[in-house]
Design a protein around this motif. Sequence first.
Motif, PDB file in Angstrom:
ATOM      1  N   ARG A   1      33.757 -22.093  -4.259  1.00 55.91           N
ATOM      2  CA  ARG A   1      34.670 -23.203  -4.518  1.00 55.91           C
ATOM      3  C   ARG A   1      35.937 -22.506  -3.877  1.00 55.91           C
ATOM      4  O   ARG A   1      36.892 -23.165  -2.926  1.00 55.91           O
ATOM      5  CB  ARG A   1      35.183 -23.455  -5.669  1.00 55.91           C
ATOM      6  CG  ARG A   1      34.036 -24.493  -6.506  1.00 55.91           C
ATOM      7  CD  ARG A   1      34.171 -24.952  -7.983  1.00 55.91           C
ATOM      8  NE  ARG A   1      33.289 -25.767  -8.231  1.00 55.91           N
ATOM      9  CZ  ARG A   1      33.391 -26.212  -9.626  1.00 55.91           C
ATOM     10  NH1 ARG A   1      34.185 -25.837 -10.504  1.00 55.91           N
ATOM     11  NH2 ARG A   1      32.244 -27.086 -10.037  1.00 55.91           N
ATOM     12  N   LEU A   2      36.325 -21.205  -4.092  1.00 58.40           N
ATOM     13  CA  LEU A   2      37.443 -20.566  -3.473  1.00 58.40           C
ATOM     14  C   LEU A   2      37.466 -20.360  -2.069  1.00 58.40           C
ATOM     15  O   LEU A   2      38.348 -20.449  -1.127  1.00 58.40           O
ATOM     16  CB  LEU A   2      37.617 -19.062  -4.197  1.00 58.40           C
ATOM     17  CG  LEU A   2      37.897 -19.187  -5.781  1.00 58.40           C
ATOM     18  CD1 LEU A   2      38.315 -17.799  -6.163  1.00 58.40           C
ATOM     19  CD2 LEU A   2      39.399 -19.829  -5.925  1.00 58.40           C
ATOM     20  N   ASP A   3      36.254 -20.542  -1.631  1.00 62.39           N
ATOM     21  CA  ASP A   3      35.733 -20.547  -0.009  1.00 62.39           C
ATOM     22  C   ASP A   3      36.129 -21.692   0.674  1.00 62.39           C
ATOM     23  O   ASP A   3      36.068 -21.906   1.982  1.00 62.39           O
ATOM     24  CB  ASP A   3      34.514 -20.090   0.422  1.00 62.39           C
ATOM     25  CG  ASP A   3      34.209 -18.496   0.038  1.00 62.39           C
ATOM     26  OD1 ASP A   3      35.180 -17.799  -0.004  1.00 62.39           O
ATOM     27  OD2 ASP A   3      33.012 -18.033   0.087  1.00 62.39           O
ATOM     28  N   ARG A   4      36.451 -22.802  -0.210  1.00 63.70           N
ATOM     29  CA  ARG A   4      36.550 -24.125   0.100  1.00 63.70           C
ATOM     30  C   ARG A   4      37.984 -24.700  -0.113  1.00 63.70           C
ATOM     31  O   ARG A   4      38.246 -25.565  -1.006  1.00 63.70           O
ATOM     32  CB  ARG A   4      35.371 -25.006  -0.329  1.00 63.70           C
ATOM     33  CG  ARG A   4      34.279 -24.469   0.300  1.00 63.70           C
ATOM     34  CD  ARG A   4      33.104 -25.389  -0.193  1.00 63.70           C
ATOM     35  NE  ARG A   4      33.246 -26.797  -0.028  1.00 63.70           N
ATOM     36  CZ  ARG A   4      32.650 -27.290   0.929  1.00 63.70           C
ATOM     37  NH1 ARG A   4      32.551 -26.918   2.130  1.00 63.70           N
ATOM     38  NH2 ARG A   4      32.924 -28.646   1.232  1.00 63.70           N
ATOM     39  N   PRO A   5      39.133 -23.923   0.196  1.00 59.96           N
ATOM     40  CA  PRO A   5      40.473 -24.360  -0.145  1.00 59.96           C
ATOM     41  C   PRO A   5      40.865 -25.507   0.190  1.00 59.96           C
ATOM     42  O   PRO A   5      41.989 -26.375  -0.399  1.00 59.96           O
ATOM     43  CB  PRO A   5      41.186 -23.338   0.370  1.00 59.96           C
ATOM     44  CG  PRO A   5      40.617 -22.856   1.433  1.00 59.96           C
ATOM     45  CD  PRO A   5      39.196 -22.938   1.241  1.00 59.96           C
ATOM     46  N   ASN A   6      40.004 -26.234   1.066  1.00 60.36           N
ATOM     47  CA  ASN A   6      40.500 -27.661   1.654  1.00 60.36           C
ATOM     48  C   ASN A   6      39.914 -28.573   0.557  1.00 60.36           C
ATOM     49  O   ASN A   6      40.529 -29.858   0.485  1.00 60.36           O
ATOM     50  CB  ASN A   6      39.879 -28.043   2.918  1.00 60.36           C
ATOM     51  CG  ASN A   6      38.265 -28.000   2.969  1.00 60.36           C
ATOM     52  OD1 ASN A   6      37.795 -26.801   2.372  1.00 60.36           O
ATOM     53  ND2 ASN A   6      37.639 -28.755   3.218  1.00 60.36           N
ATOM     54  N   VAL A   7      39.012 -28.518  -0.582  1.00 66.21           N
ATOM     55  CA  VAL A   7      38.520 -29.337  -1.411  1.00 66.21           C
ATOM     56  C   VAL A   7      38.843 -28.771  -2.923  1.00 66.21           C
ATOM     57  O   VAL A   7      39.061 -29.620  -3.623  1.00 66.21           O
ATOM     58  CB  VAL A   7      36.848 -29.146  -1.329  1.00 66.21           C
ATOM     59  CG1 VAL A   7      36.254 -30.124  -2.260  1.00 66.21           C
ATOM     60  CG2 VAL A   7      36.553 -29.640   0.069  1.00 66.21           C
ATOM     61  N   TYR A   8      38.919 -27.724  -3.005  1.00 68.38           N
ATOM     62  CA  TYR A   8      39.416 -27.162  -4.545  1.00 68.38           C
ATOM     63  C   TYR A   8      40.694 -26.167  -4.532  1.00 68.38           C
ATOM     64  O   TYR A   8      40.754 -25.455  -3.591  1.00 68.38           O
ATOM     65  CB  TYR A   8      38.017 -26.109  -5.062  1.00 68.38           C
ATOM     66  CG  TYR A   8      36.820 -26.909  -5.024  1.00 68.38           C
ATOM     67  CD1 TYR A   8      36.519 -27.802  -6.151  1.00 68.38           C
ATOM     68  CD2 TYR A   8      35.917 -26.779  -3.879  1.00 68.38           C
ATOM     69  CE1 TYR A   8      35.335 -28.354  -6.046  1.00 68.38           C
ATOM     70  CE2 TYR A   8      34.566 -27.211  -4.129  1.00 68.38           C
ATOM     71  CZ  TYR A   8      34.472 -28.274  -4.936  1.00 68.38           C
ATOM     72  OH  TYR A   8      33.055 -28.701  -4.805  1.00 68.38           O
ATOM     73  N   ASN A   9      41.245 -26.032  -5.593  1.00 69.25           N
ATOM     74  CA  ASN A   9      42.264 -25.231  -6.012  1.00 69.25           C
ATOM     75  C   ASN A   9      42.027 -24.159  -6.685  1.00 69.25           C
ATOM     76  O   ASN A   9      42.733 -23.091  -6.284  1.00 69.25           O
ATOM     77  CB  ASN A   9      43.343 -25.994  -6.723  1.00 69.25           C
ATOM     78  CG  ASN A   9      44.206 -27.188  -5.889  1.00 69.25           C
ATOM     79  OD1 ASN A   9      44.534 -26.975  -4.744  1.00 69.25           O
ATOM     80  ND2 ASN A   9      44.603 -28.064  -6.673  1.00 69.25           N
ATOM     81  N   THR A  10      40.857 -24.160  -7.453  1.00 64.64           N
ATOM     82  CA  THR A  10      40.641 -23.031  -8.287  1.00 64.64           C
ATOM     83  C   THR A  10      38.972 -23.032  -8.239  1.00 64.64           C
ATOM     84  O   THR A  10      38.306 -23.687  -7.630  1.00 64.64           O
ATOM     85  CB  THR A  10      41.021 -23.258  -9.612  1.00 64.64           C
ATOM     86  OG1 THR A  10      40.371 -24.348 -10.315  1.00 64.64           O
ATOM     87  CG2 THR A  10      42.440 -23.510  -9.643  1.00 64.64           C
ATOM     88  N   GLY A  11      38.553 -21.865  -8.933  1.00 61.25           N
ATOM     89  CA  GLY A  11      37.242 -21.978  -9.108  1.00 61.25           C
ATOM     90  C   GLY A  11      36.601 -22.840 -10.322  1.00 61.25           C
ATOM     91  O   GLY A  11      35.375 -23.188 -10.298  1.00 61.25           O
TER      92      GLY A  11
END
Length: 499
Positions: free
Chosen positions: A114-124
């Motif tokens: 999730r942290l590798d996808r900051p365009n989708v998620y803010n956090t883990g």
Amino acid sequence: MLLIKPKFVEKCISRRFFSDGNVIKPFESIPGPKSLPILGTLHKYLPYFGPYHFDRLHKNGLKKLNKFGPIVREEIVPGVFLVWLFKPEDIETLFRVEGKYPQRRSHLALEKYRLDRPNVYNTGGLLPTNGPEWWRLRRVFQKGLSSPSAVQNFLAGTNDVMHLWLRRINDLKSTEKYDYLPELSRLFLELTCLATLDIRLDSFSYQELKSNSRSSKLMQAALNTNKCVLKTDNGLQIWKKIDTPLYRKLKRSQKYMEEVAIDLLSLKMSLFNDGSRNTPTLLQSYLSSPELDFKDIIGMVCDFLLAGIDTTTYSSCFLLYHIAKNSPVQCLLYEEAKKLLPTTNSPVTMEVLAEAHYAKAVLKESLRLRPISIGIGRVLEDDAEFSNYHVPKGTVVVSQNQVSCRLEQYFPTPHEFKPERWLKDHPLYMKPHPYLLLPFGHGPRACIARRMAEQNMLVLMLKLIRNYKIQWRGNILDSRSLLINKPDGPINLKFTKRE
């Protein structure tokens, strides 16, 4: 006369050798399996060679308790020390020192994804995140789920879904050697989506029963993710540098859950905007919160799907297994269900749940024998003492409640299924230590949907037993550890319609 030099006393105090008259022993002296350079104790978990197995944590725990005692130190991953606790007094200490923001070391690969996808998620997300950022999410997401009066808002929908599910069971009841675990997964997927998104997936329809349907793929994605969590948490963690097959499997599963979550959220937002729903829902409260944005809610939906399907499904499998194997228990349960539900179609209401004392005892006893997981893990924020051993800040400490709840010293005839032991007016009642049975965790970081899960399992139990007599047609059931406890065999039940 023996003279003790002041410097020696200061040295002893600084090393915590004395505390309330007890000798406090150093961390390094805690007994446990021998660790090897580079490997840690991973070699002890090798299939066919080692004494331990990652998918049998409860058996590992009993072996360690018998060999090393009630506190065990282990270095599964080199440089990461774990301490296993078996005494309820130590487990109580663990929760008393967990601090304002209880820390966990879990779902590490999920956090990376999730942290590798900051365009989708803010956090883990809720599961791996620690500190103030975790509390920001938890404080908002627990609204609408934290009290019996809050979760009663979902009862009407739960009764409707349960009615449809029972029709599905009626169609299957004559099938020989049928595994009902997938059917329970469909039930709890439907209930999770209903509560979280106010959406019906129609998981029992002909189209959704196909293997390539959305509900079938969601169930498989949740299962695959949970299978990967324990291995990625406790292995050599090469996945942090390169995409290992295990990490790629987790990514594929999460990517699918993420896409479905975004599609369903977009659908619901369009319905909210056109004013087609007047009654506020759980999702609407999240969308209107100034403390959350759309990316936070994507993570929430994925977390609820991941945690809400398999955990309640597996716990319900063990619940039905114990009821089916114990005819006297089932008879008493049926008498209570018949009294509270005058007809087979009667809905389960808050008034019914308030009077379902025996059903609650049955659920509690099932969770004692087969809890959701082996125990609860925390990363110590400060130094602590367990069983007169010093344990430093940063150590991962894990309780072994599943093992302790099956010890004679805490529960008479611990391997027998006796719901009466939880009824205060029954001769078998004996109040156990409050930190022995913690199937949903404890404290600020306890399961966010605990009351929802308990309510759903009680509705399932009452409605099913009111309509059917159930018998077990399979082998003795044990659990496999996928971070959460999964039945190690098919849920082979026989259903007989009650007149």
